[in-house]
Design a protein around this motif. Structure first.
Motif, PDB file in Angstrom:
ATOM      1  N   ILE A   1       0.845  -1.197   0.000  1.00 19.62           N
ATOM      2  CA  ILE A   1       0.000   0.000   0.000  1.00 19.62           C
ATOM      3  C   ILE A   1       0.882   1.248   0.000  1.00 19.62           C
ATOM      4  N   ASP A   2       1.888   1.260   0.855  1.00 24.15           N
ATOM      5  CA  ASP A   2       2.796   2.405   0.944  1.00 24.15           C
ATOM      6  C   ASP A   2       3.485   2.653  -0.399  1.00 24.15           C
ATOM      7  N   ARG A   3       3.925   1.592  -1.045  1.00 29.87           N
ATOM      8  CA  ARG A   3       4.604   1.725  -2.339  1.00 29.87           C
ATOM      9  C   ARG A   3       3.680   2.355  -3.379  1.00 29.87           C
ATOM     10  N   ARG A   4       2.448   1.896  -3.411  1.00 28.08           N
ATOM     11  CA  ARG A   4       1.496   2.450  -4.378  1.00 28.08           C
ATOM     12  C   ARG A   4       1.239   3.929  -4.109  1.00 28.08           C
ATOM     13  N   MET A   5       1.146   4.278  -2.853  1.00 26.00           N
ATOM     14  CA  MET A   5       0.927   5.684  -2.512  1.00 26.00           C
ATOM     15  C   MET A   5       2.121   6.537  -2.935  1.00 26.00           C
TER      16      MET A   5
END
Length: 66
Positions: A51-55
């Protein structure tokens, strides 16, 4: 984050292509199973990292995340 075929991963070029096509927001639907750690803490950490990577990828090209 997943579909019937498994986990979906996007790369920086995918986000640049989305912006060129007019996208300015991504919606991430969070699944309770991985978030609650039902498959173990390692899976939960991996899920949060995805999730963090996508953000971060979205922010890098000027997209917002909902």
């Amino acid at each position: 984050m997943e579909d019937g075929g498994g986990k979906l991963e996007y790369e920086p070029d995918d986000y640049r292509r989305m912006v060129r096509s007019g996208a300015n927001v991504q919606v991430i639907r969070v699944s309770i199973g991985p978030l609650a750690g039902l498959d173990g803490e390692a899976e939960r950490s991996s899920y949060l990292a995805r999730i963090d990577r996508r953000m971060r990828l979205a922010e890098a090209v000027g997209m917002r995340t909902s």
